[in-house]
Design an enzyme around this catalytic site. Structure first.
Site, PDB file in Angstrom:
ATOM      1  CB  ILE A 124      -0.988  -0.010   1.182  1.00 17.47           C
ATOM      2  CG1 ILE A 124      -2.086   1.029   0.962  1.00 17.47           C
ATOM      3  CG2 ILE A 124      -0.282   0.231   2.503  1.00 17.47           C
ATOM      4  CD1 ILE A 124      -2.974   0.739  -0.219  1.00 17.47           C
ATOM      5  CB  SER A 168      12.317  -0.150   4.631  1.00 17.46           C
ATOM      6  OG  SER A 168      12.273  -1.447   4.076  1.00 17.46           O
ATOM      7  NE  ARG A 170       9.990  -5.596   2.934  1.00 19.88           N
ATOM      8  CZ  ARG A 170       9.104  -5.573   1.939  1.00 19.88           C
ATOM      9  NH1 ARG A 170       9.052  -6.563   1.064  1.00 19.88           N
ATOM     10  NH2 ARG A 170       8.255  -4.558   1.816  1.00 19.88           N
ATOM     11  CE  LYS A 200      -7.765  -0.403   4.760  1.00 21.72           C
ATOM     12  NZ  LYS A 200      -7.972  -1.859   4.745  1.00 21.72           N
ATOM     13  CG  ASP A 213      -6.792  -5.142   5.547  1.00 21.07           C
ATOM     14  OD1 ASP A 213      -6.149  -4.484   6.383  1.00 21.07           O
ATOM     15  OD2 ASP A 213      -6.636  -5.005   4.318  1.00 21.07           O
TER      16      ASP A 213
END
Length: 314
Positions: free
Chosen positions: A14, A36, A38, A91, A169
């Site tokens: 997202i 991050s 990663r 959200k 979700d």
């Protein structure tokens, strides 16, 4: 108008699909840093492994957008507020109502803006539906929100962990539209929750709702959420009012039909709306933590009856 420096914490799908491109074209924001684990990067923007490293390197940072899975957001948001940053929450804002309420009061005590985003509320047809339903009695309402988890959350194992909502979700997107357009508060009466045999969150759910805006005891408000729909995706809300008007919101709230006639059709610009509103909140020094969609999901889990279906594998 003032522009704000912002960091983004959590660089998942997202973030890459919506937050980063929207920030890049919004003159009110300047992307100053990423966090991050990663080590994902953007050209000319520093990446840090932890929020603490971000705050140490960029002490004048105005705000952060927290786009991690919800189960870890509470501690990250508190850390940001302690560092003097305003906070935007992807959200759903937290895994529990108690954590959301704590963040609301914690931000207020520190004089910082905190914003729980419900992106589906920012489609143009949603505002028009709200206007047309103002003061109305509701005879019936049905939410159909069915999509393919493999398309929208490919390989994301975290989504199935307890505390990460499963089919709610996306379902909470529908409920965020529902709570915005309803002319009076709504409540969950019953819920049927379908869990894969090997998962801790539901893959489908059916809700029966009620509202102070219902025309009478025979009024029927229902919702169907399913994560197993292949092909065309269904993001629809149908409403019939007591005075005989029929509204149909489709395409996630970007199209509105009134008595069958197309009334609003606009490109989806949800995240543009989110960041436009965040800038307005920052200008005003005011937070916005709408708990109504989250409360309905929490209540669905409280009253829900659990059934089990076949195991889910990617």
């Amino acid at each position: 108008m003032k522009s704000y420096s912002i960091g983004v914490i959590g660089i998942g799908k997202i973030t890459q699909d919506q937050h980063l491109p929207v920030i890049a074209k919004d003159p009110r924001f300047r992307l100053a840093g990423l966090v991050s684990q990663r080590g994902l990067q953007q050209p000319d923007v520093p990446t840090f492994r932890t929020p603490a490293e971000l705050y140490a390197a960029l002490p004048d940072l105005d705000a952060v957008a927290i786009c991690t899975p919800p189960s870890v957001r509470h501690a990250i948001a508190r850390e940001a507020l302690d560092a003097g940053k305003h906070v935007l929450l992807e959200k759903p804002p937290a895994p529990t109502m108690a954590e959301m309420n704590d963040l609301t009061s914690y931000a207020a005590a520190r004089g910082k803006v905190i914003f729980a985003t419900w992106h589906s509320q920012y489609n143009a047809a949603v505002d028009e539906a709200k206007k047309r339903l103002a003061g109305k009695k509701i005879r019936s309402l049905h939410i159909e929100w069915k999509e393919d988890v493999r398309r929208w959350h490919p390989g994301q194992e975290w989504i199935w962990d307890a505390g990460n909502f499963g089919v709610f979700d996306p379902g909470i997107n529908a409920l965020s539209i529902f709570t915005k357009i309803m002319p009076a508060p709504a409540f969950v009466k019953s819920a049927d929750l379908v869990y894969p045999a090997n998962r801790d969150t539901p893959i489908a759910a059916s809700l029966v709702l009620t509202s102070l805006a219902c025309e009478n005891a025979a009024s029927r408000l229902t919702a169907e959420f399913d994560w197993r729909q292949e092909g065309d995706q269904s993001w629809n809300i149908n409403v019939a009012t007591g005075d005989g008007v029929a509204l149909r919101l489709t395409h996630g709230g970007s199209k509105l039909l009134v008595d069958g006639a197309l009334t609003v059709e606009a490109p989806m610009a949800e995240y543009e709306g989110i960041y436009r509103h965040f800038a307005e909140l920052l200008d005003a020094g005011r937070g916005a933590m709408d708990a109504a969609p989250f409360q309905l999901v929490a209540d669905a889990f409280l009253v829900g009856r659990r059934t089990t279906t076949e195991a889910f594998v990617w």
